[in-house]
Write an enzyme that holds these catalytic residues in place. Structure first.
Site, PDB file in Angstrom:
ATOM      1  N   HIS A  55       4.570   3.089  12.531  1.00 12.05           N
ATOM      2  CA  HIS A  55       3.362   4.155  12.625  1.00 12.05           C
ATOM      3  C   HIS A  55       4.255   5.259  13.308  1.00 12.05           C
ATOM      4  CE1 HIS A  55      -0.642   1.763  11.779  1.00 12.05           C
ATOM      5  NE2 HIS A  55       0.370   1.595  10.949  1.00 12.05           N
ATOM      6  N   HIS A  59       0.691  -1.344  -0.007  1.00 15.52           N
ATOM      7  CA  HIS A  59      -0.057  -0.006  -0.040  1.00 15.52           C
ATOM      8  C   HIS A  59       0.801   1.448  -0.021  1.00 15.52           C
ATOM      9  CE1 HIS A  59       0.454   0.950   4.313  1.00 15.52           C
ATOM     10  NE2 HIS A  59       0.230  -0.333   4.658  1.00 15.52           N
ATOM     11  N   GLU A  78      -4.964   2.131   2.639  1.00 19.66           N
ATOM     12  CA  GLU A  78      -5.000   0.725   3.595  1.00 19.66           C
ATOM     13  C   GLU A  78      -5.001   1.415   4.905  1.00 19.66           C
ATOM     14  OE1 GLU A  78      -3.536  -2.114   6.606  1.00 19.66           O
ATOM     15  OE2 GLU A  78      -2.625  -0.083   6.080  1.00 19.66           O
ATOM     16  N   GLU A  79      -4.345   2.378   5.307  1.00 21.34           N
ATOM     17  CA  GLU A  79      -4.194   3.003   6.817  1.00 21.34           C
ATOM     18  C   GLU A  79      -5.344   3.568   7.345  1.00 21.34           C
ATOM     19  OE1 GLU A  79      -1.755   1.906   8.465  1.00 21.34           O
ATOM     20  OE2 GLU A  79       0.131   1.909   7.410  1.00 21.34           O
ATOM     21  N   ASP A  81       2.844  -6.468   3.816  1.00 20.98           N
ATOM     22  CA  ASP A  81       2.617  -5.342   4.349  1.00 20.98           C
ATOM     23  C   ASP A  81       2.893  -5.448   5.807  1.00 20.98           C
ATOM     24  OD1 ASP A  81       1.562  -2.916   5.536  1.00 20.98           O
ATOM     25  OD2 ASP A  81      -0.507  -3.472   5.611  1.00 20.98           O
ATOM     26  N   ASP A 121       6.585   0.776   6.572  1.00 17.14           N
ATOM     27  CA  ASP A 121       5.073   0.485   6.282  1.00 17.14           C
ATOM     28  C   ASP A 121       4.421   1.565   5.462  1.00 17.14           C
ATOM     29  OD1 ASP A 121       2.304  -0.035   6.923  1.00 17.14           O
ATOM     30  OD2 ASP A 121       2.326   0.688   8.818  1.00 17.14           O
TER      31      ASP A 121
END
Lengths: 491, 491
Positions: free
Chosen positions: A445, A300, A346-347, A374, A312
């Protein structure tokens, strides 16, 4: 590539002998009726992997692509300028790789922005100096009122504990402080056991009458970096919510353990905007025999806004692109079409994935396989697949060949990845690439998800394993069977 | 711990069913006559691993010990003050863990010091400014004369190429520039395929009449850090020799590819001293049933002097200590004695290991197993063992249980580690812990082998796996059989 008859026979000899352990090595419940010849076409002829590995390891390109993505589009949360730049980069990169049918497939995405103000300060009635703790808004949080929120902290480790507080939570700042469980062997499991606090904490705090919520960051690392991530947002049913660094969480817990009643002042100016137009980015290497049948591979493109999103999921994007580059560079012509997709959103919404499903719904049965990366760009460990039985064994036979490069298992799972989830709902055989997990949640994140945290060789080994799996599946004489559709989930 | 009869039966049921795949999972050639009951005593009762993992992962201590070692004795090459400090630290730590029979076992070690001058400068006849390249003396190198050495570079990629140069190498600086092969799946293999340049390059250059030698650092990373390591030193048969950073090596190669004839000035003041007294550090948890039988576990305490030696081999030392701490903390009483050893002088002489063999030669048959960790503190991948057949299968059955923690294979090898090598020569069953290799040679023997390059969880997972293996072997009803002695090597 079709197996030449003489090679096909040799290949069968190679494969039939170790069949029993090919199946058992990977802990698969293979039915005894599985007949050896059916595995004949499950892997390309011998030597193919060596050729692929030589190109992949002598001329690795995944890391260079990642460096470029991180430089061109460091912050690419859905709806942002960074996301738009990432889309352009993806398209340009696919064109430069010589892919066919390169295109942008539109989707509307949620648009939330962090703003410029996110501050949590310990305030003291006793006149001690205010103390600022490291926090970041959770993705989707509403802002505080302009003059902020001031409230006393109440700490809980579960939703049950919060409910038990009853009226004592009203008007408070609910502090969710259940750490990830370090005893779980895989940190993906440990994450799964704690992340409900992040996704549902805000709504639960609102329901309890609290003014705001503070969630311990989803990491085992003890440091001062807060880790953001999505929370489920419903208008008027959520409170302003932040993640706090693990050191900050320990600080609050220490104060509470001493019997103090810490109060905090929270100021956030994050906010929601109108949905914005965006895109999945798609390109192909057309199959020479069954071009209408699709093997999909992707990561993604969107990423949280605290970093460049290297692991990520920049890693997954460039691994998927590297799959295409390797096969293109080697001049291999797969039997079926290889399609790379860089998913959007996606997030915090999964609109790219659901949009793809909806756009392609009528041709969904032509998708014979979909692979997602992912879980970070670390050293390969295995693949998870939603296939079972003999089909899982066919994938495992490919995985077995990849053992020297780190693939140790191909296991069944009903949830192999977020972006392939909507395809799984329609019965598409899907798989997820699984790397080593120990370091992933240190950076996930957070501002630490930097290019430097990705190791070029680890990233490339993953791309190599993905390329071999995708090419092999695209070569299958008989495609994998459809899988039991996953229940539709709310997106 | 002995298996209670009811547990033993349950344990057998658990083990006999999957026996066929326990063997095959790990690619072992298990004889068909292997009878299931013989595996009954191969692992502790069920639940033991869970208890061990809980303590190991909730209260990890390996990284804290490593931090202390790196702070107390950052530079601990044999014969140095750092090495003496490390010995004291090891003894103190073992006492603090409550080990029995804590002692220092003396050995004489080689003593070489880097000095303060190591400089390689590109000099130009055409008047261009001198350009300093990043180098470090190889361990064991003689110094240059006080006014240095100036010579023209001649580049080779093999000893054959050097021999082919004949008289053209005389008076030159021989530059060995064969990189590690990135196509080898394991970088330990890639290292093994290139390190002859470091170990034998100096002597080969001397034989060719060269004045000095420059060896490309043993790493795939392209950066400006030189990586040291041992070279075989013979008085008057070696020339001053340095490792050059990979960027420096590329610089030289680029100049040569342009047809230039670069000259270098080399200045080194490293030197040899008299052999010095030092020690292996040893401690025990006495066996309750067969205290005279020894399960040995260790890492080496000495380390190269460019860094704190966190991975090489601080990691192995603290993992071995953590094996003891875990078992001590849990109050487990092994059937046989567990002995931890922190070897001295692995890096440039192996005197600790050969000294241990000689000191204990008469009781060597009481050593039923020796485990070494000396490949870095990264995430677990497997174990190598010098056992074969049914004995290897017994170890593999333990490895199979450790699969969730990263152990994916237990394979046979005739060279499982340097420090256990002398025991292997006497037929002792030995094993080596094998972690992920992708990052190891980035830091190995360089200034980058820092505490920060070690990941606490990866390190601890290794200690957990080692602890379970050692305890299990100490519990075997029948010990592992002696192995075919390795040929004696020169130490």
């Amino acid at each position: 590539m079709l197996l030449a008859p003489h090679l096909r026979e040799r290949s069968m000899q190679f494969l039939t002998a170790p069949l029993s352990w090919l199946c058992t090595v990977l802990l698969l419940p293979i039915p005894a009726t599985q007949s050896p010849p059916s595995l004949a076409a499950q892997v390309p002829e011998r030597g193919k992997l060596e050729v692929l590995a030589k190109e992949a390891l002598e001329n690795p390109r995944a890391y260079a692509m990642l460096a470029e993505l991180c430089a061109v589009a460091p912050k690419r949360l859905s709806g942002s300028k960074g996301a738009a730049a990432a889309v352009q980069w993806g398209q340009k990169t696919m064109l430069s790789l010589g892919l066919e049918n390169v295109r942008l497939e539109p989707c509307m995405v949620p648009h939330w922005e962090r703003g410029t103000l996110e501050s949590l300060v310990l305030v003291s009635a006793s006149g001690a100096a205010p103390e600022r703790l490291s926090v970041c808004s959770l993705g989707g949080s509403p802002p505080t009122p302009a003059d902020g929120i001031e409230a006393e902290i109440v700490m809980v480790k579960s939703f049950e504990e919060l409910e038990g507080l009853g009226e004592r939570a009203r008007g408070k700042a609910v502090f969710f402080n259940r750490p990830m469980d370090p005893v779980r062997p895989s940190l993906f499991q440990a994450y799964g056991g704690a992340v409900d606090q992040r996704s549902r904490g805000s709504a639960a705090a609102a329901k309890a009458g609290a003014l705001c919520a503070i969630v311990r960051s989803m990491t085992l690392a003890l440091d001062d970096h807060p880790h953001t991530g999505a929370m489920r947002y419903e208008k008027d049913a959520c409170v302003p919510t932040v993640a706090i660094s693990t050191l900050g969480a320990e600080r609050l817990a220490t104060l509470l353990s001493r019997g103090e009643t810490p109060r905090v002042k929270l100021d956030l100016d994050c906010r929601w905007y109108e949905d914005a137009p965006s895109f999945n980015v798609v390109g192909e290497i057309l199959g020479h025999e069954k071009p209408e049948e699709i093997v999909l591979v992707g990561g993604h493109l969107d990423a949280w806004d605290l970093s460049v999103g290297a692991h990520d999921d920049g890693a997954g994007c460039v691994q998927a692109l590297e799959v295409m580059r390797l096969i293109k560079t080697l001049g291999w012509k797969p039997r079926r079409t290889l399609r790379v997709i860089l998913w959007m959103n996606e997030e915090n919404g999964l609109r790219g994935a659901t949009g793809y499903r909806d756009t392609h719904r009528e041709k969904i049965d032509r998708h014979v396989f979909a692979l997602e990366s992912d879980r970070g760009g670390f050293a390969p460990r295995g693949f998870e697949s939603n296939s079972t039985g003999a089909d899982l064994a066919r994938l495992a036979a490919i995985g077995e060949q990849l053992r020297p490069y780190g693939i140790q298992y191909v296991s069944h799972s009903t949830g192999v990845g977020a972006d392939v989830g909507p395809l799984h709902e329609l019965g598409v055989p899907c798989a997820g690439f699984i790397p080593e997990s120990a370091r992933y949640f240190d950076v996930h994140h957070s501002a630490l998800d930097t290019l430097e945290s990705v190791h070029p060789r680890e990233l490339q080994l993953g791309a190599l394993c993905m390329a071999y799996l995708c090419f092999s599946v695209a070569e299958f004489a008989e495609p994998l069977g459809r899988v039991t559709p996953a229940p539709a989930t709310q997106h």
